[in-house]
Write a protein that holds these residues in place. Structure first.
Motif, PDB file in Angstrom:
ATOM      1  N   LEU A   1       0.804  -0.853  -0.495  1.00 14.72           N
ATOM      2  CA  LEU A   1      -0.129  -0.298   0.093  1.00 14.72           C
ATOM      3  C   LEU A   1       0.668   1.412  -0.005  1.00 14.72           C
ATOM      4  O   LEU A   1       0.844   1.826  -0.951  1.00 14.72           O
ATOM      5  N   SER A   2       1.495   1.690   1.158  1.00 16.16           N
ATOM      6  CA  SER A   2       1.624   2.675   1.827  1.00 16.16           C
ATOM      7  C   SER A   2       2.538   2.898   2.967  1.00 16.16           C
ATOM      8  O   SER A   2       1.833   2.282   3.772  1.00 16.16           O
ATOM      9  N   THR A   3       3.367   3.423   2.949  1.00 12.48           N
ATOM     10  CA  THR A   3       4.910   3.689   4.178  1.00 12.48           C
ATOM     11  C   THR A   3       3.489   4.023   4.997  1.00 12.48           C
ATOM     12  O   THR A   3       4.130   4.447   6.182  1.00 12.48           O
ATOM     13  N   GLU A   4       3.042   5.169   4.580  1.00 15.49           N
ATOM     14  CA  GLU A   4       1.846   6.029   5.015  1.00 15.49           C
ATOM     15  C   GLU A   4       0.774   6.099   5.850  1.00 15.49           C
ATOM     16  O   GLU A   4      -0.645   6.309   6.521  1.00 15.49           O
ATOM     17  N   VAL A   5       0.255   4.354   5.492  1.00 14.78           N
ATOM     18  CA  VAL A   5      -0.828   4.263   5.397  1.00 14.78           C
ATOM     19  C   VAL A   5      -1.198   3.591   7.137  1.00 14.78           C
ATOM     20  O   VAL A   5      -2.247   4.024   7.802  1.00 14.78           O
ATOM     21  N   ILE A   6      -0.202   3.032   7.681  1.00 14.76           N
ATOM     22  CA  ILE A   6      -0.559   2.498   9.130  1.00 14.76           C
ATOM     23  C   ILE A   6       0.542   3.010   9.528  1.00 14.76           C
ATOM     24  O   ILE A   6       1.689   2.617   9.619  1.00 14.76           O
ATOM     25  N   THR A   7       0.193   3.529  10.740  1.00 13.29           N
ATOM     26  CA  THR A   7       0.872   4.467  11.843  1.00 13.29           C
ATOM     27  C   THR A   7       1.380   3.646  13.214  1.00 13.29           C
ATOM     28  O   THR A   7       0.670   2.565  13.562  1.00 13.29           O
ATOM     29  N   THR A   8       2.395   3.018  12.978  1.00  6.60           N
ATOM     30  CA  THR A   8       2.917   2.752  14.837  1.00  6.60           C
ATOM     31  C   THR A   8       2.681   3.858  16.145  1.00  6.60           C
ATOM     32  O   THR A   8       3.672   4.494  15.641  1.00  6.60           O
ATOM     33  N   VAL A   9       2.345   3.347  17.070  1.00  4.53           N
ATOM     34  CA  VAL A   9       1.679   4.001  18.347  1.00  4.53           C
ATOM     35  C   VAL A   9       2.854   3.206  19.073  1.00  4.53           C
ATOM     36  O   VAL A   9       2.488   2.004  19.809  1.00  4.53           O
ATOM     37  N   ARG A  10       4.033   3.918  19.130  1.00 11.91           N
ATOM     38  CA  ARG A  10       5.550   3.374  19.679  1.00 11.91           C
ATOM     39  C   ARG A  10       4.884   2.685  21.534  1.00 11.91           C
ATOM     40  O   ARG A  10       4.609   3.526  21.899  1.00 11.91           O
TER      41      ARG A  10
END
Length: 222
Positions: free
Chosen positions: A201-210
């Protein structure tokens, strides 16, 4: 989407389990009301298919106890063709829908998808976040109009994140929603699926919340 099938008839239970699995659900199957209530108290499900005539506890009693426990999972009851009283009683006790036996698996799957959408607050049958579009019934995904081919678990993971857009889901929560009982889960399975989704998809689609998990931002990609 993980669903619980509660049916004591071995032939029908096996058919429901297999049919829903083939239609993209992760299905768990129990054969009595006591096991159903225990499962609802200990495991997360997106929806439940609940037969009425069950050993140990009948389906209506399972429904009553589940709602008394403040269980909000959508529950669809199975009932005999002429059991109008059972349907009325089930709906009055907190059932969200019912299907008449014999069961049409395509209709059952469509009803479950609708119940899960409504419980998640999704406004329509197709999930959209900016240019990302997921159609559960067609099992298709597009990004900015471009078709994206996903593996089964990748599709399910993306669907869970889109159904919960704006809400952070932990790795443990995602594992519980993606894998049915008995399925082998590698320790880094979710991370691997997330990596594949970002690549496709894209690296921006899913955000990691540390330290917390993963999220698809409700207002769009970050």
């Amino acid at each position: 989407m993980r669903v619980l099938v509660v049916e004591d008839d071995p032939l029908l239970g096996d058919a429901l389990h297999a049919g829903l699995t083939q239609r993209g659900f992760d299905a768990d199957w129990v054969t009595d009301g006591g096991a159903a209530l225990l499962a609802l108290r200990t495991e997360p499900f997106s929806a439940v298919v609940l037969d009425v005539g069950l050993p140990v506890l009948d389906g209506l009693e399972v429904l009553r106890k589940a709602r008394a426990d403040k269980t909000t999972v959508p529950i669809l009851i199975l009932t005999a063709r002429d059991a109008v009283r059972e349907r009325v009683s089930g709906l009055d006790r907190g059932a969200d829908d019912y299907v008449v036996k014999p069961v049409d698996l395509d209709e059952l799957a469509a009803r479950l998808r609708a119940l899960i959408r409504r419980s998640s607050g999704a406004p329509g049958p197709v999930l959209r976040v900016d240019g990302l579009v997921l159609d559960p019934s067609a099992r298709s995904v597009t990004l900015d109009g471009r078709p994206v081919q996903l593996q089964a678990k990748e599709f399910t993971l993306l669907q869970e994140l889109m159904l919960n857009a704006g809400r952070v889901l932990s790795r443990e929560q995602l594992e519980q929603r993606l894998y049915a009982w008995g399925e082998e889960v590698e320790s880094n399975a979710i991370e691997v699926h997330i990596h594949h989704l970002r690549r496709k998809l894209s690296t921006e689609v899913i955000t990691t919340v540390r330290g917390a998990g993963y999220v698809i931002p409700k207002a769009g990609y970050e």
